[in-house]
Scaffold this motif. Sequence first.
Motif, PDB file in Angstrom:
ATOM      1  N   LEU A 182      38.821  36.879  41.808  1.00 53.46           N
ATOM      2  CA  LEU A 182      39.688  37.001  41.832  1.00 53.46           C
ATOM      3  C   LEU A 182      39.535  38.360  41.337  1.00 53.46           C
ATOM      4  O   LEU A 182      38.706  39.247  41.011  1.00 53.46           O
ATOM      5  CB  LEU A 182      40.514  36.452  40.356  1.00 53.46           C
ATOM      6  N   SER A 183      40.883  39.293  41.637  1.00 57.75           N
ATOM      7  CA  SER A 183      40.772  40.505  41.253  1.00 57.75           C
ATOM      8  C   SER A 183      42.292  41.223  40.553  1.00 57.75           C
ATOM      9  O   SER A 183      43.264  40.230  40.571  1.00 57.75           O
ATOM     10  CB  SER A 183      40.945  41.561  42.530  1.00 57.75           C
ATOM     11  N   TRP A 184      42.499  42.069  39.562  1.00 58.10           N
ATOM     12  CA  TRP A 184      42.800  42.981  39.728  1.00 58.10           C
ATOM     13  C   TRP A 184      42.919  43.908  39.541  1.00 58.10           C
ATOM     14  O   TRP A 184      41.532  44.483  38.983  1.00 58.10           O
ATOM     15  CB  TRP A 184      43.324  42.603  37.806  1.00 58.10           C
ATOM     16  N   GLN A 185      43.885  45.257  39.907  1.00 54.07           N
ATOM     17  CA  GLN A 185      44.154  46.637  40.687  1.00 54.07           C
ATOM     18  C   GLN A 185      42.156  46.793  41.074  1.00 54.07           C
ATOM     19  O   GLN A 185      41.293  46.206  42.154  1.00 54.07           O
ATOM     20  CB  GLN A 185      44.628  47.337  39.373  1.00 54.07           C
ATOM     21  N   GLU A 186      41.999  47.584  40.691  1.00 54.31           N
ATOM     22  CA  GLU A 186      40.425  47.751  41.066  1.00 54.31           C
ATOM     23  C   GLU A 186      38.682  46.509  40.453  1.00 54.31           C
ATOM     24  O   GLU A 186      38.236  47.274  41.662  1.00 54.31           O
ATOM     25  CB  GLU A 186      39.800  48.911  40.433  1.00 54.31           C
ATOM     26  N   VAL A 187      39.929  45.593  39.953  1.00 54.95           N
ATOM     27  CA  VAL A 187      38.697  45.313  39.543  1.00 54.95           C
ATOM     28  C   VAL A 187      38.421  43.444  39.715  1.00 54.95           C
ATOM     29  O   VAL A 187      39.422  43.227  40.305  1.00 54.95           O
ATOM     30  CB  VAL A 187      39.248  44.604  37.779  1.00 54.95           C
ATOM     31  N   THR A 188      37.391  43.432  40.302  1.00 55.35           N
ATOM     32  CA  THR A 188      36.836  41.692  40.897  1.00 55.35           C
ATOM     33  C   THR A 188      36.223  41.290  40.119  1.00 55.35           C
ATOM     34  O   THR A 188      34.874  41.533  39.552  1.00 55.35           O
ATOM     35  CB  THR A 188      36.177  42.513  42.347  1.00 55.35           C
ATOM     36  N   PHE A 189      35.791  39.992  39.637  1.00 57.03           N
ATOM     37  CA  PHE A 189      35.847  39.243  38.682  1.00 57.03           C
ATOM     38  C   PHE A 189      35.290  37.714  38.977  1.00 57.03           C
ATOM     39  O   PHE A 189      36.135  36.859  39.820  1.00 57.03           O
ATOM     40  CB  PHE A 189      36.051  39.521  37.339  1.00 57.03           C
ATOM     41  N   GLN A 190      34.412  37.256  38.319  1.00 62.59           N
ATOM     42  CA  GLN A 190      34.134  35.762  39.037  1.00 62.59           C
ATOM     43  C   GLN A 190      35.655  34.143  37.786  1.00 62.59           C
ATOM     44  O   GLN A 190      35.348  35.097  36.131  1.00 62.59           O
ATOM     45  CB  GLN A 190      33.221  35.074  38.520  1.00 62.59           C
ATOM     46  N   SER A 191      36.549  33.872  38.792  1.00 65.56           N
ATOM     47  CA  SER A 191      36.571  32.840  37.196  1.00 65.56           C
ATOM     48  C   SER A 191      36.585  31.859  37.552  1.00 65.56           C
ATOM     49  O   SER A 191      35.784  30.880  38.723  1.00 65.56           O
ATOM     50  CB  SER A 191      38.676  32.869  37.995  1.00 65.56           C
ATOM     51  N   SER A 192      36.149  30.527  36.408  1.00 61.69           N
ATOM     52  CA  SER A 192      35.924  29.224  37.032  1.00 61.69           C
ATOM     53  C   SER A 192      36.722  28.368  35.420  1.00 61.69           C
ATOM     54  O   SER A 192      37.170  29.034  34.568  1.00 61.69           O
ATOM     55  CB  SER A 192      34.618  29.415  36.478  1.00 61.69           C
ATOM     56  N   CYS A 193      35.928  27.615  35.644  1.00 62.54           N
ATOM     57  CA  CYS A 193      36.711  26.014  34.826  1.00 62.54           C
ATOM     58  C   CYS A 193      35.780  25.757  33.749  1.00 62.54           C
ATOM     59  O   CYS A 193      34.703  25.575  33.738  1.00 62.54           O
ATOM     60  CB  CYS A 193      37.392  24.980  35.387  1.00 62.54           C
ATOM     61  N   THR A 194      35.967  26.728  32.330  1.00 63.79           N
ATOM     62  CA  THR A 194      34.934  26.645  31.508  1.00 63.79           C
ATOM     63  C   THR A 194      35.820  25.278  30.148  1.00 63.79           C
ATOM     64  O   THR A 194      36.682  24.538  29.721  1.00 63.79           O
ATOM     65  CB  THR A 194      35.657  28.595  30.426  1.00 63.79           C
TER      66      THR A 194
END
Length: 289
Positions: A80-92
């Motif tokens: 997923l992304s928020w502005q310039e940041v890309t990161f990994q989302s997952s069901c924790t």
Amino acid sequence: MNLQTLIGEPWADYGLIDCGNGRKLERYGRYRFIRPEPQAMWAPATEDWKADAEFVPGSDEDGGGRWYYDQPAPADGWPLSWQEVTFQSSCTPFRHLGFFPDMAPVWDWMRERTADKAEAEVMNLFGYTGVGTLAMSASGARMVHVDASKKSVAQARANADLSGMADKPIRWIVEDAAKFVAREVRRGRRYDGILLDPPKYGRGPDGEVWRLEEDLPALIANCRQLLDADSRFLFLTVYAVRMSALAIGELLRQAFADLPGTVEVGELAVREEARGLLLPTAIWARWRR
């Protein structure tokens, strides 16, 4: 102190679709999830919720529960992304999805506070998977990211790679936050800003025990020693609903009484897409110069 509300608006990769009857329906990229939400005491906009998975809590109010899947979601997560940041989302296993979207207005506010200062020195305590760290790093800050979980810091570093920020000036620290801050005080270190997002309860890598109500005042006092009259902010968020925004505001007011600036308090909330109503998620207090 007057209460203010910081509102998380929907963006391309996240939105609170609907909420009510103690649950919420959210979108995380292409996937939809249902999670428990005690503060959604009203009726939802519609009863016809379709989701890829739902987290059903256990009988223990302090934890437990599991995900039930209608459609498979990638076990190793999805970007997923928020502005310039890309990161990994997952069901924790802890019911959330690898980041806290209601923090988006906090990231914006911190960036505004340091916009006129090149290479501001900022520390993110209890930094988790690093989205806030990367949001500040993208705006030019030199970051210190602290979390007691080796797994969380590893995920934060992986998110830095995803964002193309592996070479940014970020110190990744796996350590008990209170111990690290105390050592920084002894070293005479100074910061332009500090973000704290402490849990209600936690354990450090060497078995240290963190209890929010008992340990927060000493941590705030030490954080104060790392800031001076030229610093820009300290931002504290608390998700333990038994605490009050006025209480943590008074804690900051006394700790920062000798510095110029303002102490403010309020709530975090996310705007629902169905009706535009606000779902409260946390309380906060901040000092700003």
